[in-house]
Design a protein around this motif. Sequence first.
Motif, short mmCIF file in Angstrom:
data_model
loop_
_atom_site.label_atom_id
_atom_site.label_comp_id
_atom_site.label_asym_id
_atom_site.label_seq_id
_atom_site.Cartn_x
_atom_site.Cartn_y
_atom_site.Cartn_z
N ARG A 346 55.66 62.91 32.79
CA ARG A 346 56.30 62.91 33.77
C ARG A 346 55.84 63.21 34.92
NH1 ARG A 346 58.38 66.87 30.05
NH2 ARG A 346 60.77 67.36 29.93
N GLU A 347 54.32 63.60 35.07
CA GLU A 347 53.70 62.74 36.24
C GLU A 347 53.72 61.45 36.43
OE1 GLU A 347 54.52 65.00 39.19
OE2 GLU A 347 55.25 66.79 37.95
N ASN A 348 53.95 60.80 35.54
CA ASN A 348 53.10 59.59 35.84
C ASN A 348 54.37 58.48 35.99
OD1 ASN A 348 50.82 60.39 32.56
ND2 ASN A 348 50.46 60.20 35.08
N LEU A 349 55.97 59.35 34.71
CA LEU A 349 56.92 58.20 35.35
C LEU A 349 57.03 59.07 36.76
CD1 LEU A 349 58.11 56.59 33.72
CD2 LEU A 349 59.49 58.18 32.70
N ILE A 350 56.91 59.43 37.31
CA ILE A 350 57.51 59.72 38.56
C ILE A 350 57.02 59.06 39.95
CG2 ILE A 350 56.68 61.90 39.62
CD1 ILE A 350 59.91 61.53 39.39
N ARG A 351 56.15 58.36 39.31
CA ARG A 351 55.90 57.37 40.28
C ARG A 351 56.21 56.14 40.13
NH1 ARG A 351 50.67 56.10 39.39
NH2 ARG A 351 50.13 56.86 37.96
N TYR A 352 56.87 55.87 39.20
CA TYR A 352 57.18 55.08 38.92
C TYR A 352 57.61 53.31 40.40
CZ TYR A 352 59.60 50.73 36.66
OH TYR A 352 60.25 49.53 36.05
N GLY A 353 57.78 52.52 40.53
CA GLY A 353 58.63 52.04 41.71
C GLY A 353 58.71 52.50 43.34
N LEU A 357 62.51 56.59 41.29
CA LEU A 357 63.43 58.39 40.55
C LEU A 357 63.53 59.50 41.09
CD1 LEU A 357 62.10 56.08 36.77
CD2 LEU A 357 64.20 55.12 38.50
N THR A 358 64.39 59.83 41.06
CA THR A 358 64.14 61.44 40.91
C THR A 358 63.88 62.41 39.91
OG1 THR A 358 66.61 61.71 40.30
CG2 THR A 358 66.36 61.42 42.30
N TYR A 359 63.52 63.35 39.86
CA TYR A 359 63.01 64.21 39.15
C TYR A 359 63.57 64.65 37.73
CZ TYR A 359 58.21 64.99 41.68
OH TYR A 359 57.45 64.68 42.12
N ARG A 360 65.26 64.48 38.28
CA ARG A 360 66.28 65.12 37.67
C ARG A 360 66.17 64.08 36.55
NH1 ARG A 360 71.01 68.00 41.02
NH2 ARG A 360 69.27 70.28 41.64
N VAL A 362 64.30 62.09 35.59
CA VAL A 362 62.89 62.01 35.20
C VAL A 362 63.15 62.71 33.20
CG1 VAL A 362 60.51 62.38 35.04
CG2 VAL A 362 61.36 60.83 36.68
N ASP A 363 63.67 63.86 34.34
CA ASP A 363 63.39 65.02 33.65
C ASP A 363 64.68 65.04 31.63
OD1 ASP A 363 61.72 66.77 34.58
OD2 ASP A 363 64.24 68.04 35.78
N ARG A 364 65.59 64.11 32.18
CA ARG A 364 67.14 64.26 31.09
C ARG A 364 65.50 63.07 30.53
NH1 ARG A 364 71.10 65.75 28.98
NH2 ARG A 364 71.41 64.16 28.58
N ILE A 365 64.82 61.93 30.72
CA ILE A 365 64.38 61.16 30.17
C ILE A 365 62.88 61.95 28.80
CG2 ILE A 365 63.07 59.00 29.97
CD1 ILE A 365 63.77 57.58 32.63
#
Length: 545
Positions: A346-353, A357-360, A362-365
């Motif tokens: 999750r922490e890696n993907l939140i840095r995308y772009g 993206l929002t945390y919510r 990312v959590d759904r993904i």
Amino acid sequence: MSLSLKMEIDPVEDVTCLNPELLQLPEVSPFALKTTPLLVDDLFSQWLSLPETGNLVKSWINDAKAGTAVNACANFSNVNAVGSNSLPSMFSSVNAPPLSPRSSSGSPRSSKQKSSPSALGSPLKLFSDPMQEVIPQFYFQNGCPPTKELKEQSLSKINHLFNNPLNGLLIDEFKTVTKEVCKLPSFLSSALFRKIDVDCMGIVTRDAFITYWVDGNMLTMDVATQIFEILKRPGHKHLTQVDFRPILRELLATHPGLKFLQNTPEFQDRYAETVIYRIFYHMNRSGNGRLTLRELKRGELISAMQQADEEDDINKVLRYFSYEHFYVIYCKFWELDTDHDFFIDRENLIRYGNHALTYRIVDRIFSQAPQKFAGDVEGKMGYEDFVYFMLSEEDKSSEPSLEYWFKCIDLDGNGVLTPNEMQFFYEEQLHRMECLALEPVLFEDILCQIIDMIAPEREDCITLQDLKGSKLSGNVFNILFNLNKFMAFETRDPFLIRQEREDPTLTEWDRFAHREYIRLSMEEDVEDASNGSADVWDESLEAPF
């Protein structure tokens, strides 16, 4: 009329049972006669008073007494044919209304009159014998066989190509057959060779090829069916990712635009995997990893394969095979995978772009709402899952992307997006705008904007079909969970608008991948230059004075 004649006629059946069409009265429709029995009785009485009728009935009686067979309908037809002009009409020609025009075909009434006993002569033979029409065979279990002319042309080419002492071809020599006889992309040559060489003898004889290609009716199949039959394993009715690996290996080994990868086998494998993932992302709409013949025909893979075989520059094949597109995807994944274990969390993907993206969302993904992860590591996203995510994020106009994000926003999984669900994701966007000192936009205004963009059938919810019917659907998802793209949409970047108008055939993904590849290549050039200057500096320090 004599009394004896009347007595002979009295036993006639009730006139209401009489077929009115036998009266042969063109001035009166049969329907009118059937519905008015009194009129029929009156007309029948007048018909009996005619001299011709008396003569006809007398002849019937004489024939019956003599034991001769009586054909009433035939006799009546003959009398009517001779004396039809002399029969008095029941209506005055002046007061009679004109009859409606009747066509010779298409009218139920005319069809009925054509099949009447008076017209056919015998009441027992109402229909003629049906014509026997030979219907040619239209279904063939193993495919339609080739025509004689097509078969002769193919055999001529086959005989020419297989004209050697071995009466067969090795795998390196088989590519000509694949191109000239089968009309297939050359990188399918090895797969076709192994399909025919079932005993792994290392050679395909002329007879073996004719048995498979001509006698097996592969010759008359469409290209998609031919490729499907070549790639699929025996006993299967679908293609899996494994089935595409042989043709990707041959493409990497033979295509001039990919020769530079021959010294880096690890990147060859990553390129092949990326191409296969992209194919299944776009074409396997059921998401079960089993590509059917129908899905293969509906997609663009066949045309992309043909283009890749003809085009020396692989980067011009934007569908699936572009190396630049692979480079962008792989570099993005490598940047986020900080520990390089080929998984991101999750922490890696939140840095995308740049934290777009929002945390919510990312959590759904990571809850695997849009798609179940291919990997088995808990809380980790593998490379295949990242390819699906990135293609969905950078091109929200495609149908696979709309389905991906729709499942994310649809919290209860009931197939519709409600205002409450959209507000749940927009709340974090609103909070981020406040933290960045941006002018916040209330959700009520956002909801009105979304309704105007999508124009759903019902204003209280949005369905997936509503989203697919609008060209602005991607902006809805950007509004809900991608702040950077939301701001770009609000400001309407004129550069991007001009870029879209210059080449409308390019997708959002094509334009993004092109921009990103230029950026990554420039960064690499700068890094190489800095490393080179450092090397030069070190050498100058080491050089003696």
